[in-house]
Design an enzyme around this catalytic site. Sequence first.
Site, PDB file in Angstrom:
ATOM      1  N   ASP A 198       0.817  -1.219   0.000  1.00 19.16           N
ATOM      2  CA  ASP A 198       0.000   0.000   0.000  1.00 19.16           C
ATOM      3  C   ASP A 198       0.849   1.267   0.000  1.00 19.16           C
ATOM      4  O   ASP A 198       2.006   1.271   0.426  1.00 19.16           O
ATOM      5  CB  ASP A 198      -0.882   0.038   1.249  1.00 19.16           C
ATOM      6  CG  ASP A 198      -2.070  -0.895   1.165  1.00 19.16           C
ATOM      7  OD1 ASP A 198      -2.101  -1.753   0.256  1.00 19.16           O
ATOM      8  OD2 ASP A 198      -2.968  -0.780   2.018  1.00 19.16           O
TER       9      ASP A 198
ATOM     10  N   HIS B 262       3.576  -2.375   3.075  1.00 13.22           N
ATOM     11  CA  HIS B 262       3.609  -1.011   2.545  1.00 13.22           C
ATOM     12  C   HIS B 262       4.911  -0.771   1.786  1.00 13.22           C
ATOM     13  O   HIS B 262       5.985  -1.145   2.261  1.00 13.22           O
ATOM     14  CB  HIS B 262       3.483   0.007   3.679  1.00 13.22           C
ATOM     15  CG  HIS B 262       2.179  -0.068   4.409  1.00 13.22           C
ATOM     16  ND1 HIS B 262       1.925  -1.026   5.370  1.00 13.22           N
ATOM     17  CD2 HIS B 262       1.049   0.685   4.297  1.00 13.22           C
ATOM     18  CE1 HIS B 262       0.691  -0.863   5.833  1.00 13.22           C
ATOM     19  NE2 HIS B 262       0.139   0.158   5.203  1.00 13.22           N
TER      20      HIS B 262
END
Length: 360
Positions: A171, A317
């Site tokens: 992400d 992430h």
Amino acid sequence: MTTEPSRARGQEPVPYAGIAWSPSGYEVAVLGADGRELRPPALFAPRRAADMIAYLRGFGPRLVTAVESTNGILDGRLMAAGLTVHRADPHLLPGRPGFGSVPARAIAEAGRSRLPSLTRLVRTRGTQTGREEEIDSWIASSHDALARLTRAGQAVSHGSRDRREVALTFDDGPLPPYTGQVLDVLERYGVPGTFFCVGMNARAYPEELARMREQGHTVANHTWSHPFLPELERSQLTEQLERTREALAEASGAPPSRLFRPPYGARTPEVLDWLAQTGSRVALWDVAPDDWTMPGADTIARIILDQVRPGSVVLLHDGGGDRSQTVAALPAVIEGLLADGYRFVGVEELTRTADARTAA
């Protein structure tokens, strides 16, 4: 909450900065204790976020920086640079436009005149500092709506539990150098990834999305500015999705996936209904090592290896801050899961398998 910084005798008055965002990038306004602008507003293209951070640091260690709650992709980098960051919630600010934040001066003024009402952010808690219970309440209230969308094939948290498949997702990117380093690791092992990209970053670093496509990874939507979705009006949410979809298509050279991951996983029944009506497929997860808190590469790997089950979707992430620990953890994660008999797939393949078995 926090109180206004002290103004000890002999010290310069505290300056107050506000950061706004728009389709073209960021605007920074800095006010003195008397409310006057210390410099004219400064504009920074999305690719120049590091220059913006250096600009803010130039105002000294007493600077108070404020962001508003639709800007969720800068705070980690700001705090890592040693800046003090506060969040100004909507009730403290003028109304937002359809796409973008309120002006930077209004955000700076909220910090100057209403600092005790702002929330000081903590690096290990992120943009949602102080709102964790509220987000948990939103999520709990959405249980039935999410289950309904899952049955209809419009939401997914994991794949089939009887197949040793796992999906790695990333992400908040793209963000150099970490996105490129993640792609290097995935390429070395021949592992597919699903990247939930932020529109602002996609506009800044299109070459990273082009590489994702070239390597066969999935490019998916994670909003333009990483906002709290339950605070948005329907038209604002739609703009976030559509503008990001356009940026992803332009950068990668192909339409993005229908998959959409809500920032923070924040949702309400109303938000889920709106998302379903846009044709989005809500993509959540069932394994989250909270790598963004930087607990250490070994800890990230251990949590993933301990918690993965057949069909798991792992949340990692590649953007939003320093992701060197995530990069360092990846080889151990991949090698450990391969040794345990897992096969890596993208989220779409993972869910297609589960959908096919459900239909059968």
